[in-house]
Scaffold this motif. Structure first.
Motif, PDB file in Angstrom:
ATOM      1  N   SER A   1       0.851  -1.203   0.000  1.00 51.27           N
ATOM      2  CA  SER A   1       0.000   0.000   0.000  1.00 51.27           C
ATOM      3  C   SER A   1       0.880   1.244   0.000  1.00 51.27           C
ATOM      4  O   SER A   1       2.037   1.219   0.425  1.00 51.27           O
ATOM      5  CB  SER A   1      -0.917   0.001   1.228  1.00 51.27           C
ATOM      6  OG  SER A   1      -0.148   0.066   2.414  1.00 51.27           O
ATOM      7  N   VAL A   2       0.308   2.339  -0.493  1.00 54.27           N
ATOM      8  CA  VAL A   2       1.006   3.624  -0.490  1.00 54.27           C
ATOM      9  C   VAL A   2      -0.020   4.705  -0.160  1.00 54.27           C
ATOM     10  O   VAL A   2      -1.161   4.671  -0.654  1.00 54.27           O
ATOM     11  CB  VAL A   2       1.717   3.889  -1.840  1.00 54.27           C
ATOM     12  CG1 VAL A   2       0.748   3.811  -3.011  1.00 54.27           C
ATOM     13  CG2 VAL A   2       2.435   5.230  -1.809  1.00 54.27           C
ATOM     14  N   ALA A   3       0.362   5.646   0.669  1.00 51.23           N
ATOM     15  CA  ALA A   3      -0.566   6.715   1.094  1.00 51.23           C
ATOM     16  C   ALA A   3       0.248   7.817   1.775  1.00 51.23           C
ATOM     17  O   ALA A   3       1.466   7.717   1.921  1.00 51.23           O
ATOM     18  CB  ALA A   3      -1.612   6.157   2.055  1.00 51.23           C
ATOM     19  N   GLY A   4      -0.462   8.879   2.160  1.00 40.75           N
ATOM     20  CA  GLY A   4       0.115   9.885   3.043  1.00 40.75           C
ATOM     21  C   GLY A   4       0.826  11.048   2.387  1.00 40.75           C
ATOM     22  O   GLY A   4       1.352  11.926   3.080  1.00 40.75           O
ATOM     23  N   ALA A   5       0.895  11.091   1.039  1.00 39.58           N
ATOM     24  CA  ALA A   5       1.602  12.207   0.397  1.00 39.58           C
ATOM     25  C   ALA A   5       0.712  13.453   0.351  1.00 39.58           C
ATOM     26  O   ALA A   5      -0.516  13.378   0.450  1.00 39.58           O
ATOM     27  CB  ALA A   5       2.032  11.801  -1.005  1.00 39.58           C
ATOM     28  N   ASN A   6       1.349  14.609   0.158  1.00 40.77           N
ATOM     29  CA  ASN A   6       0.592  15.860   0.077  1.00 40.77           C
ATOM     30  C   ASN A   6       1.364  16.845  -0.799  1.00 40.77           C
ATOM     31  O   ASN A   6       2.598  16.847  -0.830  1.00 40.77           O
ATOM     32  CB  ASN A   6       0.382  16.443   1.471  1.00 40.77           C
ATOM     33  CG  ASN A   6      -0.660  17.544   1.486  1.00 40.77           C
ATOM     34  OD1 ASN A   6      -1.486  17.624   0.586  1.00 40.77           O
ATOM     35  ND2 ASN A   6      -0.614  18.402   2.495  1.00 40.77           N
ATOM     36  N   ALA A   7       0.627  17.634  -1.564  1.00 35.94           N
ATOM     37  CA  ALA A   7       1.227  18.675  -2.403  1.00 35.94           C
ATOM     38  C   ALA A   7       0.222  19.816  -2.538  1.00 35.94           C
ATOM     39  O   ALA A   7      -0.988  19.591  -2.610  1.00 35.94           O
ATOM     40  CB  ALA A   7       1.600  18.120  -3.773  1.00 35.94           C
ATOM     41  N   ALA A   8       0.748  21.018  -2.602  1.00 34.05           N
ATOM     42  CA  ALA A   8      -0.137  22.184  -2.605  1.00 34.05           C
ATOM     43  C   ALA A   8      -0.978  22.260  -3.873  1.00 34.05           C
ATOM     44  O   ALA A   8      -2.145  22.671  -3.824  1.00 34.05           O
ATOM     45  CB  ALA A   8       0.700  23.448  -2.436  1.00 34.05           C
ATOM     46  N   ASN A   9      -0.436  21.896  -5.024  1.00 31.29           N
ATOM     47  CA  ASN A   9      -1.123  22.150  -6.289  1.00 31.29           C
ATOM     48  C   ASN A   9      -1.569  20.877  -7.024  1.00 31.29           C
ATOM     49  O   ASN A   9      -1.861  20.929  -8.216  1.00 31.29           O
ATOM     50  CB  ASN A   9      -0.222  22.962  -7.210  1.00 31.29           C
ATOM     51  CG  ASN A   9       0.124  24.320  -6.617  1.00 31.29           C
ATOM     52  OD1 ASN A   9      -0.756  24.992  -6.078  1.00 31.29           O
ATOM     53  ND2 ASN A   9       1.387  24.705  -6.691  1.00 31.29           N
ATOM     54  N   TYR A  10      -1.590  19.741  -6.310  1.00 30.49           N
ATOM     55  CA  TYR A  10      -1.953  18.477  -6.970  1.00 30.49           C
ATOM     56  C   TYR A  10      -2.974  17.716  -6.145  1.00 30.49           C
ATOM     57  O   TYR A  10      -2.945  17.720  -4.912  1.00 30.49           O
ATOM     58  CB  TYR A  10      -0.719  17.584  -7.153  1.00 30.49           C
ATOM     59  CG  TYR A  10       0.263  18.099  -8.192  1.00 30.49           C
ATOM     60  CD1 TYR A  10       0.118  17.784  -9.538  1.00 30.49           C
ATOM     61  CD2 TYR A  10       1.358  18.885  -7.805  1.00 30.49           C
ATOM     62  CE1 TYR A  10       1.020  18.255 -10.478  1.00 30.49           C
ATOM     63  CE2 TYR A  10       2.263  19.361  -8.739  1.00 30.49           C
ATOM     64  CZ  TYR A  10       2.093  19.033 -10.076  1.00 30.49           C
ATOM     65  OH  TYR A  10       2.991  19.501 -11.013  1.00 30.49           O
ATOM     66  N   ASP A  11      -3.884  17.060  -6.859  1.00 25.78           N
ATOM     67  CA  ASP A  11      -4.711  16.011  -6.256  1.00 25.78           C
ATOM     68  C   ASP A  11      -3.964  14.693  -6.462  1.00 25.78           C
ATOM     69  O   ASP A  11      -3.505  14.402  -7.578  1.00 25.78           O
ATOM     70  CB  ASP A  11      -6.086  15.926  -6.913  1.00 25.78           C
ATOM     71  CG  ASP A  11      -6.940  17.146  -6.593  1.00 25.78           C
ATOM     72  OD1 ASP A  11      -6.801  17.667  -5.468  1.00 25.78           O
ATOM     73  OD2 ASP A  11      -7.719  17.555  -7.464  1.00 25.78           O
ATOM     74  N   ILE A  12      -3.872  13.902  -5.423  1.00 23.28           N
ATOM     75  CA  ILE A  12      -3.047  12.694  -5.480  1.00 23.28           C
ATOM     76  C   ILE A  12      -3.928  11.456  -5.412  1.00 23.28           C
ATOM     77  O   ILE A  12      -4.825  11.349  -4.566  1.00 23.28           O
ATOM     78  CB  ILE A  12      -2.027  12.671  -4.329  1.00 23.28           C
ATOM     79  CG1 ILE A  12      -1.110  13.896  -4.426  1.00 23.28           C
ATOM     80  CG2 ILE A  12      -1.202  11.378  -4.349  1.00 23.28           C
ATOM     81  CD1 ILE A  12      -0.147  14.034  -3.265  1.00 23.28           C
ATOM     82  N   THR A  13      -3.669  10.514  -6.312  1.00 23.78           N
ATOM     83  CA  THR A  13      -4.302   9.191  -6.255  1.00 23.78           C
ATOM     84  C   THR A  13      -3.197   8.150  -6.104  1.00 23.78           C
ATOM     85  O   THR A  13      -2.043   8.373  -6.479  1.00 23.78           O
ATOM     86  CB  THR A  13      -5.128   8.885  -7.520  1.00 23.78           C
ATOM     87  OG1 THR A  13      -4.271   9.002  -8.667  1.00 23.78           O
ATOM     88  CG2 THR A  13      -6.284   9.859  -7.649  1.00 23.78           C
ATOM     89  N   TYR A  14      -3.579   6.984  -5.586  1.00 25.40           N
ATOM     90  CA  TYR A  14      -2.600   5.946  -5.251  1.00 25.40           C
ATOM     91  C   TYR A  14      -2.955   4.637  -5.953  1.00 25.40           C
ATOM     92  O   TYR A  14      -4.126   4.286  -6.086  1.00 25.40           O
ATOM     93  CB  TYR A  14      -2.548   5.698  -3.740  1.00 25.40           C
ATOM     94  CG  TYR A  14      -2.214   6.945  -2.949  1.00 25.40           C
ATOM     95  CD1 TYR A  14      -0.901   7.364  -2.783  1.00 25.40           C
ATOM     96  CD2 TYR A  14      -3.229   7.706  -2.359  1.00 25.40           C
ATOM     97  CE1 TYR A  14      -0.595   8.512  -2.055  1.00 25.40           C
ATOM     98  CE2 TYR A  14      -2.933   8.841  -1.631  1.00 25.40           C
ATOM     99  CZ  TYR A  14      -1.612   9.239  -1.486  1.00 25.40           C
ATOM    100  OH  TYR A  14      -1.330  10.384  -0.774  1.00 25.40           O
ATOM    101  N   ILE A  15      -1.914   3.911  -6.377  1.00 26.95           N
ATOM    102  CA  ILE A  15      -2.075   2.572  -6.954  1.00 26.95           C
ATOM    103  C   ILE A  15      -1.191   1.616  -6.160  1.00 26.95           C
ATOM    104  O   ILE A  15       0.026   1.837  -6.049  1.00 26.95           O
ATOM    105  CB  ILE A  15      -1.681   2.541  -8.443  1.00 26.95           C
ATOM    106  CG1 ILE A  15      -2.560   3.511  -9.242  1.00 26.95           C
ATOM    107  CG2 ILE A  15      -1.805   1.131  -9.004  1.00 26.95           C
ATOM    108  CD1 ILE A  15      -2.162   3.630 -10.705  1.00 26.95           C
ATOM    109  N   SER A  16      -1.810   0.586  -5.607  1.00 30.27           N
ATOM    110  CA  SER A  16      -1.060  -0.375  -4.798  1.00 30.27           C
ATOM    111  C   SER A  16      -0.150  -1.233  -5.677  1.00 30.27           C
ATOM    112  O   SER A  16      -0.404  -1.438  -6.873  1.00 30.27           O
ATOM    113  CB  SER A  16      -2.020  -1.282  -4.021  1.00 30.27           C
ATOM    114  OG  SER A  16      -2.788  -0.535  -3.107  1.00 30.27           O
ATOM    115  N   GLY A  17       0.894  -1.754  -5.086  1.00 35.19           N
ATOM    116  CA  GLY A  17       1.785  -2.693  -5.760  1.00 35.19           C
ATOM    117  C   GLY A  17       1.648  -4.091  -5.174  1.00 35.19           C
ATOM    118  O   GLY A  17       0.812  -4.351  -4.303  1.00 35.19           O
ATOM    119  N   VAL A  18       2.488  -5.006  -5.654  1.00 40.05           N
ATOM    120  CA  VAL A  18       2.461  -6.399  -5.192  1.00 40.05           C
ATOM    121  C   VAL A  18       3.881  -6.834  -4.857  1.00 40.05           C
ATOM    122  O   VAL A  18       4.821  -6.577  -5.628  1.00 40.05           O
ATOM    123  CB  VAL A  18       1.871  -7.340  -6.268  1.00 40.05           C
ATOM    124  CG1 VAL A  18       2.013  -8.799  -5.844  1.00 40.05           C
ATOM    125  CG2 VAL A  18       0.419  -6.994  -6.535  1.00 40.05           C
TER     126      VAL A  18
END
Length: 220
Positions: free
Chosen positions: A55-72
């Motif tokens: 799993s990946v989560a927790g990032a933040n940026a002022a000018n971006y909406d962030i989506t996450y894709i899990s790995g294996v």
């Protein structure tokens, strides 16, 4: 942000978990993130073979909406899958420390290393008559073909990660044509005579092998 797929061998430590980015514009990179992403997996060194999510989560940026894709993370088998004994010719009556053959193993880990020990269990009948140094099997005492032709030991192969496999192995002893036997002939003292003398002999055998014959001859 995508969690990168990873591979590991069962029993080993987890690889470093990494991520890949897409979607930045105007030449920007992950340096614009005000908070870096966090990756996680439930895999440990004791996890069994199979596929597990990263799993990946927790990032933040002022000018971006962030989506996450899990790995294996794929855990491949690391336990030994076979133990092979390559026997040399082992003749009877050889002294202790005579070579009996070499041991080798296979597993899902192409670079695995193995250590070998004699262990108790089914097939360990003759463990005390053999010793292992590295992957070399040798005897601890002279062996007698007439008493026993096939010897049984139980061997454990262990990887550097502590994963093991046990197997019963058989060692075949080769016969040697041993000397015939005859008891010592007693000395006799006689005075000069022309009478034919006889001297009994006993204990004559062709040796311990079956199907052998013996011929006698006399010389002065």
């Amino acid at each position: 942000i995508t969690a990168d797929n990873k591979n590991k061998i069962q029993g080993s430590s987890n690889p470093a978990l990494t991520v890949s980015y897409s979607g930045f514009v105007n030449g920007e990179t992950s340096n614009v993130l005000t908070q870096q992403p966090v990756t996680a997996t439930s895999v440990t060194s004791s996890s069994t073979p199979g596929n597990y999510p990263i799993s990946v989560a927790g990032a933040n940026a002022a000018n971006y909406d962030i989506t996450y894709i899990s790995g294996v993370i794929t855990v491949s088998p690391g336990s030994p899958t076979s133990i092979t004994f390559t026997q040399g010719v082992l003749f009877e009556n050889q002294p202790a420390a005579s070579s009996a053959g070499t041991l080798s193993s296979t597993s899902g880990d192409p670079v695995a290393t193995y250590s070998y020990t004699l262990v108790s269990g089914s097939g360990d009948t003759d463990n005390s008559l053999f010793d292992i140094a590295a992957n070399k099997l040798s005897t601890t005492a002279p062996l007698n073909y007439e008493a026993k032709q096939v010897y049984s030991i139980r061997v454990r192969s262990t990887t550097a990660y502590g994963l093991s496999l046990e197997k019963q192995l058989n060692i075949n002893l080769s016969d040697v044509n041993e000397m015939p036997t005859m008891s010592a002939v007693s000395d006799q003292n006689i005075c000069y005579t022309t009478t034919m003398q006889s001297s009994p002999v006993s204990g004559i055998t062709a040796g311990p092998e079956s199907g052998q014959t013996v011929n006698l001859s006399v010389s002065s």
